[in-house]
Design an enzyme around this catalytic site. Structure first.
Site, PDB file in Angstrom:
ATOM      1  N   ARG A  13      54.716  53.226  37.217  1.00 39.79           N
ATOM      2  CA  ARG A  13      55.525  52.610  38.276  1.00 39.79           C
ATOM      3  C   ARG A  13      54.818  51.442  38.968  1.00 39.79           C
ATOM      4  O   ARG A  13      55.430  50.754  39.783  1.00 39.79           O
ATOM      5  CB  ARG A  13      55.936  53.674  39.311  1.00 39.79           C
ATOM      6  N   GLY A  76      47.623  66.555  31.099  1.00 36.53           N
ATOM      7  CA  GLY A  76      47.782  67.237  32.376  1.00 36.53           C
ATOM      8  C   GLY A  76      46.486  67.329  33.157  1.00 36.53           C
ATOM      9  O   GLY A  76      45.398  67.058  32.637  1.00 36.53           O
ATOM     10  N   ASN A 164      50.656  71.289  47.626  1.00 38.07           N
ATOM     11  CA  ASN A 164      49.340  71.059  47.060  1.00 38.07           C
ATOM     12  C   ASN A 164      49.040  69.560  47.083  1.00 38.07           C
ATOM     13  O   ASN A 164      49.798  68.773  46.528  1.00 38.07           O
ATOM     14  CB  ASN A 164      49.348  71.573  45.606  1.00 38.07           C
ATOM     15  N   LYS A 346      28.807  22.119  52.470  1.00 36.88           N
ATOM     16  CA  LYS A 346      28.374  23.009  51.392  1.00 36.88           C
ATOM     17  C   LYS A 346      26.866  22.970  51.257  1.00 36.88           C
ATOM     18  O   LYS A 346      26.300  21.872  51.230  1.00 36.88           O
ATOM     19  CB  LYS A 346      29.016  22.588  50.063  1.00 36.88           C
ATOM     20  N   ALA A 375      33.607   9.905  61.273  1.00 43.43           N
ATOM     21  CA  ALA A 375      34.761  10.273  60.447  1.00 43.43           C
ATOM     22  C   ALA A 375      34.678   9.602  59.083  1.00 43.43           C
ATOM     23  O   ALA A 375      34.250   8.457  58.965  1.00 43.43           O
ATOM     24  CB  ALA A 375      36.041   9.851  61.156  1.00 43.43           C
TER      25      ALA A 375
END
Ligand code: UD1
Ligand code: CA
Length: 454
Positions: A13, A76, A164, A346, A375
């Site tokens: 699912r 199982g 359970n 960086k 700038a």
């Protein structure tokens, strides 16, 4: 104790090629949450049963303290635990966990283990208003006598609300004997782990139970809907813990912590922030809306304004970052540094009181104190093959729209005129300019449009 984590199911699912237990909750695979909780109990071994998705699970999560055992085919939950039998020491009890149930607390598992002691079986159960789909806990005279799966249950058994959770702990020697006599004679033709409860009762082994502090501790993930629900529960728990510590959250429902967030006193976090890895926010730090901060340290009273991306960086005390700033790995900023909008740093350091307020790229650079970067300034750190360093010494002033072609050094107190393309070192204290001198041509005529001819 021994721990066995069942993680072989396919998770149809989820509608995904990725094995279910590798889907992330808070940035970490579901199974890793279970493994980390198991580790906190200091077990002598952890055995992970995998199957669906081939080697994806062991190759992604391999670690020295984990043993991965394949279950192929998947017949199982009892059959899954059988695969672990050779790994389990008889001298200590075995705890069974599910790899798709990520939020069980260590405290709940400890109380379950206390119920079991060394010679009893203990099952973690919850009462649900709607128990549909779960195995039901059948009691007689208040004692658990067996568990019946939904598909095998009678109408009367289906009306039982105690279910359970799947999590149990059992004495290992007895567990091995019970597993070897399981049959698949049931509605799903599976080897049910839950059948060991009736076997224990038959053998005179006491069966106890414990309940979790919260029902969500036992919720599993079978679909993206359930994954999203558990993510919200988990995030809300993290937010509540931060609020308890005194952190101000503009909205505890709009915070995502995918790792560890450590906060000092009087920290404020606005909406929409994402924290990844380990992030430390010192006393008085403010984080504006919609920031993504990963593996970073932000020192006292620094302000991160909205829309910043900070990754593997240190921000100094009283600094102001953003809005719209990007600090990339290796950025180390001193105190009272200003990194403004559309500035990218960086692998670079800034000394105290330095500023790059607008539109700049500062990479592989060592910037001193009280430096002003205008700038549009760019460190040209990459020549197409190698990276080179730019050094800007204390009190330098970099005029707007300059390019610093590394390797290059701007000396202490130097000034670069606007528009400079710096290819050689700029001496300390001097003005360096590299641009054509401005000329004005008097009487110059603009071209005029020619008339069209038909
Ligand atoms: C199981 C329990 C049920 C309980 C419920 C709680 C059994 C028979 N039933 O039912 O009582 O109420 O969990 O959610 O135990 N898995 C394997 N290999 C397998 C089968 C399952 O590794 O062959 C794993 C799954 O990946 C999953 C877990 O075991 O993590 C439970 O399997 P699932 O099929 O969801 O069990 P249920 O049928 O829901
Ligand atoms: Ca299930």
């Amino acid at each position: 104790m021994n721990v066995v984590i069942l993680a072989a199911g396919m998770g149809k699912r989820m509608q995904s090629d990725l094995p279910k237990v590798l889907h992330a909750l808070a940035g970490k695979p579901l199974l890793s949450h279970v493994i980390d909780t198991a580790r906190s109990l200091s077990p002598s071994r952890i055995c992970v049963i995998y199957g669906h998705g081939g080697d994806a699970v062991p190759s992604r999560l391999a670690a020295d303290d984990l043993r991965f055992v394949i279950q192929q085919p998947q017949l199982g939950t009892g059959h899954a635990v059988m695969q672990a039998v050779p790994e389990l020491s008889d001298d200590e009890p075995t705890l069974v966990l599910y790899g798709d149930v990520p939020l069980t607390s260590a405290a709940t598992l400890t109380s379950l283990a206390e119920q079991a002691g060394s010679d009893k079986l203990a099952v973690l159960t919850v009462n649900l208003a709607d128990p549909t789909g779960y195995g039901r806990i059948v009691r007689e005279n208040a004692r658990i006598v067996r568990i019946v799966e939904q598909k095998d249950a009678s109408a009367a058994e289906r009306s039982i609300n105690e279910v359970n959770t799947g999590i149990l702990i059992a004495p290992t020697k007895a567990l091995k004997a019970w597993l070897s006599s399981l049959s698949n004679d049931n509605a799903q033709q599976e080897y049910y782990l839950t059948d060991i409860i009736a076997m224990a009762v038959r053998d005179g082994v006491p069966v106890e139970s414990a309940q979790p502090a919260y029902v969500w501790e036992t919720l599993g993930v079978n679909s993206k809907v359930q994954l999203a629900e558990l993510e919200r529960i988990h995030q809300r728990n993290i937010a509540d813990a931060l609020l308890e510590q005194g952190v101000t959250l503009a909205d505890p429902a709009r915070l995502d912590v995918r790792g560890t967030l450590v906060c000092g006193r009087d920290v404020e976090i606005d909406v929409g922030c994402v924290f990844e890895g380990r992030v430390e926010l010192a006393d008085g730090v403010k984080v504006g809306a919609h920031c993504v901060i990963r593996n970073a340290t932000v020192l006292q009273r620094a302000a991160i304004k909205p829309f910043c991306h900070i990754d593997e960086a240190t921000v100094g005390a009283e600094s102001q970052i953003g809005p719209y700033a990007r600090l990339r790995p290796g950025t180390v900023l001193g105190g009272d540094v200003h990194i403004g909008n559309f500035v990218e740093v960086k692998n670079g350091s800034f000394g105290a009181h330095s500023k790059a307020n607008h539109l700049a790229y500062v990479g592989d650079a060592t910037v001193g104190s009280r430096v002003n970067i205008g700038a549009g300034t760019i460190t040209c750190n990459y020549d197409g093959a190698n990276k080179h360093r730019t050094i800007i010494e204390d009190d330098a002033f970099i005029g707007s729209d300059s390019q610093l072609v590394a390797p290059v050094t701007v000396g202490k107190g130097a000034t670069l005129g606007a528009g400079t393309t710096l290819t050689k070192d700029a001496p300390a204290g001097a003005l360096t300019v590299s641009r054509a001198r401005q000329v004005s041509i008097a009487g110059w005529q603009r071209p005029v449009k020619q008339k069209k001819q038909d």
